[in-house]
Motif scaffolding. Structure first.
Motif, PDB file in Angstrom:
ATOM      1  N   MET A   1     -12.224  60.810  15.181  1.00  0.00           N
ATOM      2  CA  MET A   1     -11.031  61.373  14.889  1.00  0.00           C
ATOM      3  C   MET A   1     -10.881  60.212  13.269  1.00  0.00           C
ATOM      4  SD  MET A   1      -9.175  64.118  15.971  1.00  0.00           S
ATOM      5  CE  MET A   1      -8.459  63.850  15.193  1.00  0.00           C
ATOM      6  N   GLU A   2     -10.371  59.317  13.224  1.00  0.00           N
ATOM      7  CA  GLU A   2     -10.126  58.627  12.274  1.00  0.00           C
ATOM      8  C   GLU A   2     -11.538  58.706  10.763  1.00  0.00           C
ATOM      9  OE1 GLU A   2     -10.356  54.243  13.030  1.00  0.00           O
ATOM     10  OE2 GLU A   2      -8.428  54.630  13.532  1.00  0.00           O
ATOM     11  N   LEU A   3     -12.455  59.128  11.297  1.00  0.00           N
ATOM     12  CA  LEU A   3     -14.202  60.054  10.395  1.00  0.00           C
ATOM     13  C   LEU A   3     -13.607  61.203  10.340  1.00  0.00           C
ATOM     14  CD1 LEU A   3     -16.417  59.675   8.912  1.00  0.00           C
ATOM     15  CD2 LEU A   3     -17.561  59.973  11.148  1.00  0.00           C
ATOM     16  N   LEU A   4     -12.960  61.522  11.106  1.00  0.00           N
ATOM     17  CA  LEU A   4     -12.531  63.012  10.280  1.00  0.00           C
ATOM     18  C   LEU A   4     -11.928  63.338   9.916  1.00  0.00           C
ATOM     19  CD1 LEU A   4     -13.345  66.348  11.735  1.00  0.00           C
ATOM     20  CD2 LEU A   4     -12.207  66.651  13.296  1.00  0.00           C
ATOM     21  N   VAL A   5      -9.987  62.337   9.741  1.00  0.00           N
ATOM     22  CA  VAL A   5      -8.733  62.616   8.684  1.00  0.00           C
ATOM     23  C   VAL A   5      -9.261  61.937   7.818  1.00  0.00           C
ATOM     24  CG1 VAL A   5      -6.929  61.988   8.980  1.00  0.00           C
ATOM     25  CG2 VAL A   5      -7.320  62.628  10.827  1.00  0.00           C
TER      26      VAL A   5
ATOM     27  N   ILE B   1     -12.675  63.688  35.148  1.00  0.00           N
ATOM     28  CA  ILE B   1     -12.327  62.817  33.817  1.00  0.00           C
ATOM     29  C   ILE B   1     -10.873  62.410  34.537  1.00  0.00           C
ATOM     30  CG2 ILE B   1     -10.872  62.071  31.227  1.00  0.00           C
ATOM     31  CD1 ILE B   1     -13.393  64.109  30.450  1.00  0.00           C
ATOM     32  N   ASN B   2     -10.761  61.005  34.744  1.00  0.00           N
ATOM     33  CA  ASN B   2      -9.501  61.230  35.221  1.00  0.00           C
ATOM     34  C   ASN B   2      -8.295  61.193  35.042  1.00  0.00           C
ATOM     35  OD1 ASN B   2     -11.523  60.424  38.320  1.00  0.00           O
ATOM     36  ND2 ASN B   2     -10.288  58.627  38.905  1.00  0.00           N
ATOM     37  N   PRO B   3      -7.449  60.722  35.413  1.00  0.00           N
ATOM     38  CA  PRO B   3      -5.961  61.058  35.018  1.00  0.00           C
ATOM     39  C   PRO B   3      -5.966  60.245  33.936  1.00  0.00           C
ATOM     40  CG  PRO B   3      -5.171  62.166  37.293  1.00  0.00           C
ATOM     41  CD  PRO B   3      -7.551  61.557  37.044  1.00  0.00           C
ATOM     42  N   VAL B   4      -5.775  59.070  34.254  1.00  0.00           N
ATOM     43  CA  VAL B   4      -5.484  57.611  33.394  1.00  0.00           C
ATOM     44  C   VAL B   4      -6.339  57.599  32.069  1.00  0.00           C
ATOM     45  CG1 VAL B   4      -5.320  55.696  33.239  1.00  0.00           C
ATOM     46  CG2 VAL B   4      -4.981  56.377  35.041  1.00  0.00           C
ATOM     47  N   PRO B   5      -7.284  58.144  31.937  1.00  0.00           N
ATOM     48  CA  PRO B   5      -8.308  58.398  31.148  1.00  0.00           C
ATOM     49  C   PRO B   5      -8.028  59.674  29.983  1.00  0.00           C
ATOM     50  CG  PRO B   5      -9.616  57.723  33.245  1.00  0.00           C
ATOM     51  CD  PRO B   5      -8.142  57.963  33.583  1.00  0.00           C
ATOM     52  N   ARG B   6      -6.878  60.285  30.787  1.00  0.00           N
ATOM     53  CA  ARG B   6      -7.373  61.424  30.027  1.00  0.00           C
ATOM     54  C   ARG B   6      -5.915  61.232  28.768  1.00  0.00           C
ATOM     55  NH1 ARG B   6      -8.332  66.995  31.755  1.00  0.00           N
ATOM     56  NH2 ARG B   6      -9.916  66.975  33.046  1.00  0.00           N
ATOM     57  N   GLN B   7      -5.309  60.708  29.905  1.00  0.00           N
ATOM     58  CA  GLN B   7      -4.133  60.307  28.931  1.00  0.00           C
ATOM     59  C   GLN B   7      -4.534  59.599  27.926  1.00  0.00           C
ATOM     60  OE1 GLN B   7      -1.405  58.581  31.843  1.00  0.00           O
ATOM     61  NE2 GLN B   7      -1.286  60.135  33.050  1.00  0.00           N
ATOM     62  N   MET B   8      -5.129  58.198  27.971  1.00  0.00           N
ATOM     63  CA  MET B   8      -5.444  58.046  27.105  1.00  0.00           C
ATOM     64  C   MET B   8      -6.384  57.591  26.053  1.00  0.00           C
ATOM     65  SD  MET B   8      -6.390  54.334  29.645  1.00  0.00           S
ATOM     66  CE  MET B   8      -7.354  52.499  27.874  1.00  0.00           C
ATOM     67  N   ILE B   9      -7.040  58.820  26.058  1.00  0.00           N
ATOM     68  CA  ILE B   9      -7.583  59.629  25.078  1.00  0.00           C
ATOM     69  C   ILE B   9      -7.591  60.834  24.352  1.00  0.00           C
ATOM     70  CG2 ILE B   9     -10.068  61.619  24.890  1.00  0.00           C
ATOM     71  CD1 ILE B   9     -10.427  59.923  27.168  1.00  0.00           C
ATOM     72  N   THR B  10      -5.865  61.348  25.175  1.00  0.00           N
ATOM     73  CA  THR B  10      -4.760  61.611  24.534  1.00  0.00           C
ATOM     74  C   THR B  10      -4.328  61.210  23.255  1.00  0.00           C
ATOM     75  OG1 THR B  10      -4.704  63.230  26.420  1.00  0.00           O
ATOM     76  CG2 THR B  10      -2.566  63.993  24.780  1.00  0.00           C
ATOM     77  N   GLN B  11      -3.540  60.134  23.298  1.00  0.00           N
ATOM     78  CA  GLN B  11      -2.537  59.384  23.035  1.00  0.00           C
ATOM     79  C   GLN B  11      -3.578  58.812  21.528  1.00  0.00           C
ATOM     80  OE1 GLN B  11      -0.857  55.820  25.269  1.00  0.00           O
ATOM     81  NE2 GLN B  11      -0.811  54.816  22.928  1.00  0.00           N
ATOM     82  N   ALA B  12      -4.801  58.554  22.081  1.00  0.00           N
ATOM     83  CA  ALA B  12      -5.565  57.980  21.163  1.00  0.00           C
ATOM     84  C   ALA B  12      -6.013  58.646  19.966  1.00  0.00           C
ATOM     85  CB  ALA B  12      -7.152  57.122  21.693  1.00  0.00           C
ATOM     86  N   VAL B  13      -6.373  60.465  20.368  1.00  0.00           N
ATOM     87  CA  VAL B  13      -6.504  61.192  19.795  1.00  0.00           C
ATOM     88  C   VAL B  13      -4.713  61.662  18.710  1.00  0.00           C
ATOM     89  CG1 VAL B  13      -6.398  63.653  18.996  1.00  0.00           C
ATOM     90  CG2 VAL B  13      -8.421  61.760  20.536  1.00  0.00           C
ATOM     91  N   ALA B  14      -3.994  61.597  19.420  1.00  0.00           N
ATOM     92  CA  ALA B  14      -2.784  61.838  19.061  1.00  0.00           C
ATOM     93  C   ALA B  14      -1.658  60.656  17.611  1.00  0.00           C
ATOM     94  CB  ALA B  14      -1.307  62.032  19.717  1.00  0.00           C
TER      95      ALA B  14
END
Length: 431
Positions: free
Chosen positions: A94-98, A187-200
């Protein structure tokens, strides 16, 4: 999921263990199981593992373990879960895309709120999408995904929110019982939350598609139980804390419970508990009519498996094991790791007497170095089948008691190859 070296089969024979009290004389009622009946008071028993034997059998115990399963001269190095590494890769992409500048380092949050920094192994901007790679470091855990290249590819979407998808090397869920949508990525629930937070943290409220992939993930998955759980085509993106703790007993217990849950979700009523890879192979040969999902490599966590089976409405359990683990279970110990329990050869000496063995043989068995030594003494005396049947019957009683009558139970003892049943609660099982 880590690859283990059959600890359930290989480490069952310890007689002495750190923290296990020395034997001391106690008296109690002995169960005489030749014909399934409680006989008169037998020889004096000495406490080693399970305490006094009462009229209903041994006291049931399920000791817990420290965070690591082994005492070591220095602390083991922790590592990072696939979920944490995937979140770091997603944020780097995301940092590269932005910003258009390849990041060398990226910081992400763990579920605890702690923030950690990862090196970015590779990042590429290709038109309207960006890709980044973070290499997994599992620390000192023997994890099959150590060194895996967790790869995230991101691109903008219309609308808001994060759409998370699985790419090459990430397994697809094909069965219920995992807490994930059938047909979706593993992709388990906790990793989903971590990925979503990191991207957001980088994308703000804009819509983003994130594809997580793992080159060579399908090959890695062959060394896990994913296929049996209905996860096909790759590894799972796992983690609850974001941190891999070496030889974590908590994660092993959780994997056992999850395997039982998946079997129950398939509508299966019987679970087959095996102590390791060799006993599992023997169990599958013994019970070819049961689907593969019913067989669980339980290791030391029999109690956790039984509790989960009863809670999920299953009605039957079959335990297949070697002499060491069966002796511990017969003594009422439902968590059987060698650091928290020991083989009670006094119990095996009492079994010897119960099946008509001489006082001399009983004394030899009582003083045996290991359960395997006792097994060999029985075999040489022609008492292996009789003594093994009594031992299996005692284990059956413990399993039924621990399950509070919700589970019927059967038990088979295999030889040390794991291939041949030498005693069982069902005579027809014996080779």
């Amino acid at each position: 999921m880590t690859e283990q070296l059959d600890p359930g089969d290989l480490a069952a024979e310890a007689v002495a263990a750190p923290g296990v009290p020395a034997r001391r004389p106690v008296r109690g009622r002995v169960r005489k199981q030749v014909s399934g009946e409680v006989g008169p008071d037998g020889p004096e028993l000495r406490e080693q593992v399970s305490g006094v034997v009462g009229p209903d059998g041994p006291e049931l115990r399920e000791p817990d373990l420290p965070r690591t399963a082994k005492d070591r001269p220095k602390a083991l190095r922790t590592g990072w879960t696939t979920g944490t590494c995937a979140s770091a890769a997603a944020k780097a992409a995301m940092e590269l895309l932005v910003g258009g500048v390849p990041p060398r380092w990226v910081e992400v949050a763990l579920p605890s709120g702690r923030r950690v920094t990862f090196a970015v192994a590779e990042s590429v901007l290709d038109g309207d999408e960006a890709r980044a790679v973070v290499v997994k470091d599992a620390g000192d855990d023997p994890d099959v995904t150590h060194g895996a290249r967790l790869t995230a590819t991101v691109r903008w979407l219309d609308g808001a929110g994060v759409a998370l998808r699985g790419g090459s090397g990430v397994g697809t869920v094909t069965r219920p019982g995992l807490g994930l949508d059938v047909g979706g990525p593993a992709i388990n629930p906790v990793p989903r939350q971590m990925i979503t937070q990191a991207v957001a943290e980088v994308a703000g409220g804009r819509g983003v598609e994130v594809v997580i992939s793992v080159p060579d993930g399908e090959r890695m998955a062959r060394k896990t139980t994913n296929r049996r759980l209905g996860i096909l085509g790759g590894i799972s993106i796992l983690g609850t804390t974001g941190i891999v703790r070496p030889f974590s007993t908590a994660s092993w217990r959780a994997s056992v419970m999850q395997a039982v849950q998946v079997a129950a979700a398939q509508g299966e009523q019987t679970i087959v508990l095996c102590t390791g890879g060799r006993t599992e192979a023997g169990a599958m040969a013994l019970l070819p009519g049961l689907p593969e999902v019913c067989f669980v490599e339980v290791g030391d966590f029999t109690g956790a498996a039984l509790r989960t089976a009863a809670e999920r409405g299953m009605t039957g359990v079959v335990f297949v094991g070697m002499a060491g683990k069966l002796t511990k279970l017969a003594a009422g110990v439902l968590m059987t790791h060698y650091t928290r329990s020991a083989v009670d050869t006094v119990l095996l000496g009492q079994v010897t007497t119960a099946v008509g063995g001489s006082a001399e043989l009983a004394a030899q068995v009582d003083g045996a170095n290991t359960a395997r030594h006792a097994y060999e003494l029985w075999e040489a005396a022609g008492l292996l089948r009789a003594a093994g049947d009594v031992l299996c019957a005692r284990v059956r009683d413990v399993l039924v008691r621990f399950g509070k009558g919700a589970l019927r139970a059967d038990v088979a003892m295999v030889d040390f190859t794991g291939k041949t049943v030498v005693a069982a609660t069902r005579p027809e099982w014996v080779a």
